[in-house]
Design a protein around this motif. Structure first.
Motif, PDB file in Angstrom:
ATOM      1  N   LEU A 102      -6.374 -21.847  -3.909  1.00 49.07           N
ATOM      2  CA  LEU A 102      -6.645 -20.429  -3.696  1.00 49.07           C
ATOM      3  C   LEU A 102      -5.743 -19.605  -4.599  1.00 49.07           C
ATOM      4  CD1 LEU A 102      -8.006 -18.151  -1.928  1.00 49.07           C
ATOM      5  CD2 LEU A 102      -5.988 -18.308  -0.462  1.00 49.07           C
ATOM      6  N   VAL A 103      -6.347 -18.704  -5.357  1.00 49.80           N
ATOM      7  CA  VAL A 103      -5.611 -17.828  -6.268  1.00 49.80           C
ATOM      8  C   VAL A 103      -5.833 -16.386  -5.829  1.00 49.80           C
ATOM      9  CG1 VAL A 103      -5.270 -17.107  -8.659  1.00 49.80           C
ATOM     10  CG2 VAL A 103      -5.996 -19.462  -8.152  1.00 49.80           C
ATOM     11  N   PHE A 104      -4.749 -15.644  -5.623  1.00 50.62           N
ATOM     12  CA  PHE A 104      -4.825 -14.256  -5.160  1.00 50.62           C
ATOM     13  C   PHE A 104      -4.782 -13.305  -6.351  1.00 50.62           C
ATOM     14  CE2 PHE A 104      -3.209 -10.191  -3.836  1.00 50.62           C
ATOM     15  CZ  PHE A 104      -3.688  -9.982  -2.559  1.00 50.62           C
ATOM     16  N   LEU A 105      -5.738 -12.381  -6.401  1.00 50.04           N
ATOM     17  CA  LEU A 105      -5.748 -11.335  -7.422  1.00 50.04           C
ATOM     18  C   LEU A 105      -5.606  -9.968  -6.766  1.00 50.04           C
ATOM     19  CD1 LEU A 105      -8.589 -12.352  -9.925  1.00 50.04           C
ATOM     20  CD2 LEU A 105      -6.163 -12.933  -9.985  1.00 50.04           C
ATOM     21  N   HIS A 106      -4.869  -9.086  -7.428  1.00 53.09           N
ATOM     22  CA  HIS A 106      -4.641  -7.730  -6.928  1.00 53.09           C
ATOM     23  C   HIS A 106      -5.846  -6.836  -7.210  1.00 53.09           C
ATOM     24  CE1 HIS A 106      -0.356  -8.486  -6.205  1.00 53.09           C
ATOM     25  NE2 HIS A 106      -0.300  -9.056  -7.389  1.00 53.09           N
ATOM     26  N   LEU A 107      -6.400  -6.230  -6.180  1.00 54.11           N
ATOM     27  CA  LEU A 107      -7.444  -5.230  -6.362  1.00 54.11           C
ATOM     28  C   LEU A 107      -7.268  -4.090  -5.364  1.00 54.11           C
ATOM     29  CD1 LEU A 107      -9.928  -4.421  -7.974  1.00 54.11           C
ATOM     30  CD2 LEU A 107     -11.345  -5.664  -6.329  1.00 54.11           C
ATOM     31  N   PRO A 108      -6.172  -3.325  -5.490  1.00 60.02           N
ATOM     32  CA  PRO A 108      -6.013  -2.165  -4.613  1.00 60.02           C
ATOM     33  C   PRO A 108      -7.077  -1.112  -4.926  1.00 60.02           C
ATOM     34  CG  PRO A 108      -4.367  -2.126  -6.370  1.00 60.02           C
ATOM     35  CD  PRO A 108      -5.075  -3.445  -6.466  1.00 60.02           C
ATOM     36  N   LEU A 109      -7.593  -0.474  -3.885  1.00 60.93           N
ATOM     37  CA  LEU A 109      -8.605   0.566  -4.041  1.00 60.93           C
ATOM     38  C   LEU A 109      -8.010   1.896  -3.576  1.00 60.93           C
ATOM     39  CD1 LEU A 109     -11.699  -1.347  -2.573  1.00 60.93           C
ATOM     40  CD2 LEU A 109     -11.018  -1.150  -4.981  1.00 60.93           C
ATOM     41  N   PRO A 110      -7.289   2.594  -4.469  1.00 57.45           N
ATOM     42  CA  PRO A 110      -6.580   3.808  -4.041  1.00 57.45           C
ATOM     43  C   PRO A 110      -7.501   4.926  -3.585  1.00 57.45           C
ATOM     44  CG  PRO A 110      -6.509   3.547  -6.442  1.00 57.45           C
ATOM     45  CD  PRO A 110      -7.056   2.274  -5.881  1.00 57.45           C
ATOM     46  N   GLN A 111      -8.775   4.889  -3.999  1.00 59.24           N
ATOM     47  CA  GLN A 111      -9.708   5.911  -3.526  1.00 59.24           C
ATOM     48  C   GLN A 111      -9.904   5.819  -2.018  1.00 59.24           C
ATOM     49  OE1 GLN A 111     -10.232   3.601  -5.851  1.00 59.24           O
ATOM     50  NE2 GLN A 111     -11.527   4.313  -7.532  1.00 59.24           N
ATOM     51  N   LEU A 112      -9.725   4.611  -1.493  1.00 60.03           N
ATOM     52  CA  LEU A 112      -9.879   4.384  -0.056  1.00 60.03           C
ATOM     53  C   LEU A 112      -8.549   4.230   0.659  1.00 60.03           C
ATOM     54  CD1 LEU A 112     -12.782   1.742  -0.151  1.00 60.03           C
ATOM     55  CD2 LEU A 112     -12.992   4.190   0.286  1.00 60.03           C
ATOM     56  N   HIS A 113      -7.552   3.669  -0.040  1.00 62.92           N
ATOM     57  CA  HIS A 113      -6.280   3.302   0.598  1.00 62.92           C
ATOM     58  C   HIS A 113      -5.122   3.813  -0.242  1.00 62.92           C
ATOM     59  CE1 HIS A 113      -9.066  -0.191   1.772  1.00 62.92           C
ATOM     60  NE2 HIS A 113      -9.033   0.662   2.785  1.00 62.92           N
ATOM     61  N   ALA A 114      -4.540   4.912   0.189  1.00 64.71           N
ATOM     62  CA  ALA A 114      -3.519   5.591  -0.606  1.00 64.71           C
ATOM     63  C   ALA A 114      -2.269   4.744  -0.817  1.00 64.71           C
ATOM     64  CB  ALA A 114      -3.138   6.913   0.064  1.00 64.71           C
ATOM     65  N   ASN A 115      -1.927   3.900   0.146  1.00 56.25           N
ATOM     66  CA  ASN A 115      -0.692   3.118   0.047  1.00 56.25           C
ATOM     67  C   ASN A 115      -0.898   1.732  -0.562  1.00 56.25           C
ATOM     68  OD1 ASN A 115       0.879   5.146   1.099  1.00 56.25           O
ATOM     69  ND2 ASN A 115       0.809   4.379   3.200  1.00 56.25           N
ATOM     70  N   ALA A 116      -2.137   1.400  -0.900  1.00 61.44           N
ATOM     71  CA  ALA A 116      -2.409   0.073  -1.440  1.00 61.44           C
ATOM     72  C   ALA A 116      -1.682  -0.198  -2.763  1.00 61.44           C
ATOM     73  CB  ALA A 116      -3.909  -0.131  -1.608  1.00 61.44           C
ATOM     74  N   GLU A 141       0.261  -8.685   8.338  1.00 64.43           N
ATOM     75  CA  GLU A 141       0.653  -8.695   9.751  1.00 64.43           C
ATOM     76  C   GLU A 141       1.015  -7.299  10.239  1.00 64.43           C
ATOM     77  OE1 GLU A 141       3.778 -10.911  12.814  1.00 64.43           O
ATOM     78  OE2 GLU A 141       3.748 -11.463  10.686  1.00 64.43           O
ATOM     79  N   TYR A 142       1.726  -6.539   9.399  1.00 63.51           N
ATOM     80  CA  TYR A 142       2.203  -5.217   9.812  1.00 63.51           C
ATOM     81  C   TYR A 142       1.436  -4.098   9.128  1.00 63.51           C
ATOM     82  CZ  TYR A 142       6.021  -8.050  11.603  1.00 63.51           C
ATOM     83  OH  TYR A 142       6.750  -8.999  12.284  1.00 63.51           O
ATOM     84  N   GLN A 143       0.200  -4.360   8.765  1.00 62.37           N
ATOM     85  CA  GLN A 143      -0.609  -3.374   8.047  1.00 62.37           C
ATOM     86  C   GLN A 143      -0.684  -2.035   8.775  1.00 62.37           C
ATOM     87  OE1 GLN A 143      -5.113  -3.385   7.909  1.00 62.37           O
ATOM     88  NE2 GLN A 143      -4.715  -4.277   5.896  1.00 62.37           N
ATOM     89  N   THR A 144      -0.882  -2.065  10.086  1.00 63.68           N
ATOM     90  CA  THR A 144      -0.998  -0.819  10.837  1.00 63.68           C
ATOM     91  C   THR A 144       0.305  -0.036  10.862  1.00 63.68           C
ATOM     92  OG1 THR A 144      -0.523  -1.997  12.903  1.00 63.68           O
ATOM     93  CG2 THR A 144      -2.844  -1.702  12.309  1.00 63.68           C
ATOM     94  N   GLY A 145       1.417  -0.704  10.589  1.00 60.44           N
ATOM     95  CA  GLY A 145       2.710  -0.030  10.593  1.00 60.44           C
ATOM     96  C   GLY A 145       2.975   0.784   9.354  1.00 60.44           C
ATOM     97  N   TRP A 146       2.436   0.360   8.197  1.00 58.37           N
ATOM     98  CA  TRP A 146       2.724   1.064   6.947  1.00 58.37           C
ATOM     99  C   TRP A 146       1.534   1.795   6.347  1.00 58.37           C
ATOM    100  CZ3 TRP A 146      -0.243  -0.539   2.889  1.00 58.37           C
ATOM    101  CH2 TRP A 146      -0.760  -1.845   2.909  1.00 58.37           C
ATOM    102  N   ALA A 147       0.319   1.444   6.773  1.00 59.21           N
ATOM    103  CA  ALA A 147      -0.875   1.988   6.129  1.00 59.21           C
ATOM    104  C   ALA A 147      -0.962   3.515   6.213  1.00 59.21           C
ATOM    105  CB  ALA A 147      -2.128   1.364   6.733  1.00 59.21           C
ATOM    106  N   GLY A 148      -0.511   4.094   7.316  1.00 54.27           N
ATOM    107  CA  GLY A 148      -0.653   5.525   7.489  1.00 54.27           C
ATOM    108  C   GLY A 148       0.566   6.346   7.117  1.00 54.27           C
ATOM    109  N   LEU A 149       1.588   5.697   6.562  1.00 56.21           N
ATOM    110  CA  LEU A 149       2.821   6.408   6.230  1.00 56.21           C
ATOM    111  C   LEU A 149       2.657   7.271   4.981  1.00 56.21           C
ATOM    112  CD1 LEU A 149       5.442   3.561   6.813  1.00 56.21           C
ATOM    113  CD2 LEU A 149       4.821   5.427   8.372  1.00 56.21           C
ATOM    114  N   THR A 150       3.346   8.413   4.975  1.00 56.69           N
ATOM    115  CA  THR A 150       3.350   9.253   3.780  1.00 56.69           C
ATOM    116  C   THR A 150       4.131   8.594   2.667  1.00 56.69           C
ATOM    117  OG1 THR A 150       3.208  11.238   5.160  1.00 56.69           O
ATOM    118  CG2 THR A 150       3.954  11.536   2.888  1.00 56.69           C
ATOM    119  N   GLU A 151       5.225   7.933   3.015  1.00 56.57           N
ATOM    120  CA  GLU A 151       6.056   7.211   2.047  1.00 56.57           C
ATOM    121  C   GLU A 151       6.348   5.824   2.617  1.00 56.57           C
ATOM    122  OE1 GLU A 151       7.731   5.381  -0.445  1.00 56.57           O
ATOM    123  OE2 GLU A 151       7.242   7.400  -1.164  1.00 56.57           O
ATOM    124  N   PRO A 152       5.632   4.802   2.145  1.00 63.63           N
ATOM    125  CA  PRO A 152       5.795   3.463   2.728  1.00 63.63           C
ATOM    126  C   PRO A 152       6.975   2.681   2.172  1.00 63.63           C
ATOM    127  CG  PRO A 152       4.116   3.400   1.043  1.00 63.63           C
ATOM    128  CD  PRO A 152       4.551   4.838   1.151  1.00 63.63           C
TER     129      PRO A 152
END
Length: 229
Positions: A102-116, A141-152
């Motif tokens: 398994l190889v992990f590639l980064h694909l953050p979608l900032p249009q949907l997820h500001a902290n990605a 595991e802690y996605q809900t803890g940082w996803a909504g922060l203004t400054e993560p």
């Protein structure tokens, strides 16, 4: 939240060489997140595994007959579902047994997820220290803890301690912006390959979008493995 329709099976320029392609056309669903854009020319699938620090982001035998490329967004809730429900079984049955890597590639979608983007920069900095997978697991595991922060950032620094990341090296990585640039470049290449949603998986040339259960994966991987034997 929008979902790309009609993506089905995307051939990324590499043949299976085992008597044909498996089809994901019947697996289209809403268990992924996507952003729309004009499709770009797709490179060969092999080019997708030519990024920086990929060894640190790879699980399994490098000579495994099946390569699974995961394009993921750490803030995507469907990616977390895959991590929590499917990945443990996928590792147990296919990665740990030498059938797949398994190889992990980064694909953050900032249009949907500001902290990605910040989360992926953190993970890439951890990869530079050989600590990608502990950070990968902590971010989900802690996605809900940082996803909504203004400054993560401060939250990520706390996660770094628990994941065994050298915080001094982490700060230097943040300051230079090197990891940020690598993530951006990889995301552009991945997006340019035709992948529009997270999570998405390239399996020996076929694109499977969505957080599908292990019952979806087994017939695909088993058929490829048997054919390659």
């Amino acid at each position: 939240m929008t979902v790309t329709k009609g993506i089905g099976l995307v051939v990324l320029g590499i043949a299976l060489g085992v008597g044909g392609m498996w089809s994901a056309g019947s697996l289209r669903s809403s268990n992924s997140e996507s952003t729309t854009a004009t499709p770009l020319p797709a490179p060969a699938a092999t080019q997708m595994v030519q990024g920086e620090f990929l060894d640190a982001r790879t699980k399994g035998d490098p000579n495994a007959p099946i390569t699974i490329i995961e394009a993921s967004d750490f803030q995507c809730p469907y990616c977390r579902v895959f991590w929590e429900e499917t990945l443990p079984l996928l590792e147990q049955e296919y990665v740990n047994t030498g059938k797949a890597r398994l190889v992990f590639l980064h694909l953050p979608l900032p249009q949907l997820h500001a902290n990605a983007p910040a989360a992926h920069e953190f993970a890439m900095c951890a990869a530079m220290q050989g600590r990608f997978w502990p950070v990968h697991d902590a971010l989900f595991e802690y996605q809900t803890g940082w996803a909504g922060l203004t400054e993560p950032g401060p939250y990520f620094r706390q996660l770094a301690d628990s994941a065994g990341v050298d915080t001094d090296l982490l700060e230097r990585c943040f300051e230079t912006g090197a990891a940020r640039q690598l993530v951006r470049q990889e995301a552009e290449r991945t997006f340019g390959s035709g992948i529009r949603s997270t999570p998405s998986f390239v399996i020996e040339g076929g694109l499977l979008p969505g957080a599908h259960p292990i019952e979806t994966w087994r017939p695909i991987l088993d058929s490829i493995f048997e054919a390659k034997r």
